[in-house]
Design an enzyme around this catalytic site. Structure first.
Site: not given
Ligand code: ADP
Ligand code: ZN
Length: 232
Positions: A16, A91, A130, A163, A174
């Site tokens: 996203k 969300r 990431r 992160r 998640r």
């Protein structure tokens, strides 16, 4: 003319943020990432930030009241007058219901789910690998999109960060939160006639093209050429 409002839905790691950054220049509207805004609130140690941190560190969602408030404030800003791309909001169905009251009749809304296979996201190490730039928001990956110099952002030169919630155990949590709380939005937006899907497992540039094709076709329906507007 109404605003172009694009909502990107998708699993954590579906892309996203990457896609929002790819298309915001083309559409000339800003990206609004609730995740980024919450991380800024945490870094600034605001009262919201402290409440958000506990939830984010557990892979859970931050309260609807907080995120609804930050989005409502953000979209009032001058740079959102022609539209915006929402990345990570709404969300929950409750957030979607709140946000619905902010959409005007003339606004052109597209909701696009970036479809992804959670097993493949894990295998491709999209989240554990990431790296994010705290300066300009660019997203890298230690395995598939390596910065030119070690852990330095190619664009702005800041040191990249991993992160704290991109950890194997939290990623599973998640994903579960996504399935339980966010996935019902697919039906919510299907019922509104605004839902579209693209295949997020394709190469980044192809996904971008698929998203832009949808946004353009939705805009064409809202602003038909002159002759189609004439009713006899
Ligand atoms: P990702 O999509 O990869 O999980 P984000 O940066 O969008 O990453 O979100 C990180 C975390 O921020 C989420 O796990 C959640 O705790 C919180 N968050 C972001 N957006 C929302 C939202 N709209 N409602 C509630 N919590 C949110
Ligand atoms: Zn940068």
């Amino acid at each position: 003319m109404g605003r172009t409002i694009l909502i990107l839905l998708g699993h954590p790691g579906a892309g996203k943020g990457t896609q929002a950054r790819m298309i915001m220049g083309t559409l000339a509207i800003p990206q609004i990432s609730t995740g980024d805004m919450l991380r800024e609130a945490i870094a600034d140690k605001t009262p919201f930030g402290c409440e958000a941190k506990a939830k984010m560190d557990a892979g859970e969602l931050v309260s609807d009241a907080i995120v609804n408030g930050i989005v409502a404030d953000r979209i009032q800003q001058e740079d959102c007058k022609n539209g915006f791309i929402l990345d990570g909001y709404p969300r929950t169905v409750s957030q979607a219901e709140t946000f619905r009251s902010q959409i005007g009749r003339g606004d052109c809304l597209s909701v696009i789910e970036i479809g992804a296979d959670s097993e493949r996201l894990r295998k491709e190490k999209r989240l554990v690998g990431r790296l994010m730039c705290p300066g300009c928001g660019e997203i890298y990956n230690q395995y598939s999109k390596v910065p030119k110099t070690d852990t330095i952002c190619d664009i702005c030169g800041k040191s990249l960060v991993h992160r704290s919630d991109d950890r194997e155990d939290l990623i599973l949590e998640r994903f579960r939160t996504y399935r339980e709380e966010t996935f019902p939005l697919v039906k919510f937006y299907q019922d509104l006639g605004a839902y579209h899907q693209v295949d997020g497992m394709k190469p980044i540039y192809e996904v971008t093209k698929d998203i832009l094709d949808i946004v353009n076709s939705v805009a064409a329906c809202h602003n038909p050429p002159e002759e189609k507007r004439v009713r006899k």
